[in-house]
Design a protein around this motif. Structure first.
Motif, PDB file in Angstrom:
ATOM      1  N   GLY A   1       0.808  -1.213   0.000  1.00  0.00           N
ATOM      2  CA  GLY A   1       0.000   0.000   0.000  1.00  0.00           C
ATOM      3  C   GLY A   1       0.836   1.254   0.000  1.00  0.00           C
ATOM      4  N   SER A   2       0.187   2.372  -0.293  1.00  0.00           N
ATOM      5  CA  SER A   2       0.876   3.659  -0.304  1.00  0.00           C
ATOM      6  C   SER A   2      -0.134   4.786  -0.114  1.00  0.00           C
ATOM      7  CB  SER A   2       1.626   3.862  -1.622  1.00  0.00           C
ATOM      8  OG  SER A   2       2.172   5.171  -1.692  1.00  0.00           O
ATOM      9  N   GLU A   3       0.337   5.925   0.406  1.00  0.00           N
ATOM     10  CA  GLU A   3      -0.496   7.108   0.573  1.00  0.00           C
ATOM     11  C   GLU A   3      -0.083   8.226  -0.379  1.00  0.00           C
ATOM     12  OE1 GLU A   3      -0.079   8.180   4.645  1.00  0.00           O
ATOM     13  OE2 GLU A   3      -1.145   6.410   5.413  1.00  0.00           O
TER      14      GLU A   3
ATOM     15  N   ILE B   1      -3.374  -1.286  -1.860  1.00  0.00           N
ATOM     16  CA  ILE B   1      -4.218  -0.311  -1.177  1.00  0.00           C
ATOM     17  C   ILE B   1      -3.694   1.100  -1.400  1.00  0.00           C
ATOM     18  CG2 ILE B   1      -5.104   0.478   1.054  1.00  0.00           C
ATOM     19  CD1 ILE B   1      -4.788  -2.410   2.051  1.00  0.00           C
ATOM     20  N   ALA B   2      -4.573   1.983  -1.852  1.00  0.00           N
ATOM     21  CA  ALA B   2      -4.283   3.415  -1.946  1.00  0.00           C
ATOM     22  C   ALA B   2      -5.102   4.089  -0.860  1.00  0.00           C
ATOM     23  CB  ALA B   2      -4.667   3.949  -3.323  1.00  0.00           C
ATOM     24  N   ALA B   3      -4.437   4.735   0.101  1.00  0.00           N
ATOM     25  CA  ALA B   3      -5.151   5.257   1.270  1.00  0.00           C
ATOM     26  C   ALA B   3      -4.938   6.753   1.453  1.00  0.00           C
ATOM     27  CB  ALA B   3      -4.710   4.519   2.521  1.00  0.00           C
ATOM     28  N   CYS B   4      -6.037   7.493   1.593  1.00  0.00           N
ATOM     29  CA  CYS B   4      -5.960   8.908   1.963  1.00  0.00           C
ATOM     30  C   CYS B   4      -6.859   9.181   3.167  1.00  0.00           C
ATOM     31  CB  CYS B   4      -6.338   9.811   0.788  1.00  0.00           C
ATOM     32  SG  CYS B   4      -8.024   9.624   0.207  1.00  0.00           S
ATOM     33  N   ASN B   5      -7.495   8.130   3.686  1.00  0.00           N
ATOM     34  CA  ASN B   5      -8.320   8.205   4.890  1.00  0.00           C
ATOM     35  C   ASN B   5      -8.406   6.788   5.463  1.00  0.00           C
ATOM     36  OD1 ASN B   5     -10.327   6.865   3.269  1.00  0.00           O
ATOM     37  ND2 ASN B   5     -10.969   8.877   2.495  1.00  0.00           N
ATOM     38  N   ASN B   6      -9.370   6.536   6.329  1.00  0.00           N
ATOM     39  CA  ASN B   6      -9.490   5.207   6.950  1.00  0.00           C
ATOM     40  C   ASN B   6     -10.550   4.327   6.296  1.00  0.00           C
ATOM     41  OD1 ASN B   6      -7.497   5.680   8.932  1.00  0.00           O
ATOM     42  ND2 ASN B   6      -8.985   6.807  10.191  1.00  0.00           N
TER      43      ASN B   6
END
Length: 376
Positions: free
Chosen positions: A204-206, A236-241
């Motif tokens: 994953g990464s942000e 996973i691309a995450a900018c929140n939960n």
């Protein structure tokens, strides 16, 4: 179509109990000229018949069929209760939507609410909301509470031969949806994925992520990474939960040593497993049936709740699809899923059941629908 807007919302309300809240909502509807004064009795009687609490801190009190002639114009009034209102059975409502509907226009509201009803974290966000815009965004599903994850983010048996190719494909799927940019792809490819066992990996990464999303890639090729087999990758691309529920479902599969169920799954089952939905199972013709809904105003809250309550009486996995809608099958024991089908008068529902009491479930559901689901 009836839609929720900031003009419908009244902030910072309080009520001793749900009946006081309903009386206040009825007064608001009446003050707007939407209903006659006697409509409140219909709303109170409707609540006594069956709770209008839907879940995730949301209730939708409305009148009975007998009081529809007291509706002057279809509309809604939304009250926000920061301290909550006890709606019975341990359910706390932070938003109550009083509905005045002349026919089935309110089904659009119910369908509109399905994102808010099915997403994790909505209840707490509604409780702490400070503005009308924030509440509307939550109710309309404009606030991302669940990661994007659908068939467009899944690639099965892709002909990759090493981990770099696998991560590039997984990141590329997310980039193609517009959820992330090039820096995300580069960062994912440069990272070392985590092995979850049995050839299942996660990375994953942000970086440069505008919307949280998850992708799944599998390969039929025989390849390895760090001496371990490579069969599939979750990116996973995450900018929140919003991805947390998917990670939790993935964790449960790993702790249960059930990676194979994911590795051997088709697209629909991959989605179901990672989203935590019931997996659709093959059923025999004896455990399938089609029933026509004869309720004048379709499956609004009350008959919908009656149908779900009937399905919950049985141990079997029960699915339902609206043959006059998109045809997608959903869990018949989930009120939010059933309401989202947008079932109107005359629509045909196809039920399938799998389990020890499957045939009894189908028969009982058919009888409940034939009896009018509480509406005669």
């Amino acid at each position: 179509m009836l839609k929720l807007t900031t003009n419908n919302i009244t902030l910072s309300q309080s009520a001793e109990d749900k009946f006081s809240a309903i009386e206040s909502l009825a007064s608001s509807l009446c003050a707007q000229g939407l209903v006659a004064e006697g409509y409140v009795e219909g709303m109170l009687n409707r609540e006594k018949q069956n709770s209008t609490f839907l879940g995730n801190g949301i209730a939708i009190p409305h009148g009975t069929v007998d009081t529809r002639d007291m509706v002057n114009t279809t509309g809604v009034s939304v009250h926000h209760y920061p301290n909550g209102v006890n709606w019975g059975d341990g359910n706390i409502a932070y938003v109550a939507i009083g509905i005045a509907a002349k026919s089935d226009e309110h089904l659009g509201i119910l369908k509109q609410l399905t994102k808010a009803l099915s997403a994790d974290g909505v209840e707490q966000r509604l409780q702490t909301a400070k503005t009308k815009d924030e509440i509307i965004a939550l109710l309309n599903g404009d606030v991302q509470l669940e990661a994007d994850f659908d068939a467009s983010l899944i690639q099965l048996n892709f002909p990759v031969s090493d981990m770099i190719q696998m991560t590039a494909v997984g990141a590329g799927l997310i980039k193609n949806t517009g959820c992330a940019e090039r820096e995300f792809v580069a960062d994912v490819v440069a990272k070392t994925p985590t092995h979850l066992g049995h050839g299942l990996w996660m990375v994953g990464s942000e970086k440069q992520v505008s919307r949280t999303a998850v992708s799944y890639v599998s390969t039929a090729n025989d390849c390895q990474f760090d001496g371990q087999p490579v069969k599939a990758l979750v990116a996973i691309a995450a900018c929140n939960n919003a991805h947390q529920s998917i990670v939790q479902n993935l964790t449960q599969l790993v702790f249960g040593n059930k990676q194979a169920s994911l590795l051997e799954a088709d697209v629909e089952t991959v989605i179901a497993l990672l989203k935590g939905d019931n997996v659709t199972m093959a059923v025999s013709n004896d455990n399938q049936a089609i029933f026509k809904i004869k309720n004048t105003h379709g499956l609004h809250a009350r008959p919908g709740a009656m149908l779900v309550a009937e399905a919950k009486k049985f141990e079997s996995n029960i699915r339902v699809s609206n043959l006059d809608g998109d045809g997608k099958s959903v869990n018949a024991k989930s009120l939010m899923k059933v309401i989202a089908l947008g079932v109107k008068h005359g629509h045909q529902l196809q039920f399938s059941a799998e389990g020890p009491d499957a045939s009894e479930a189908i028969e009982s559901i058919g009888a409940a629908i034939a009896s009018g689901l509480g509406e005669g």
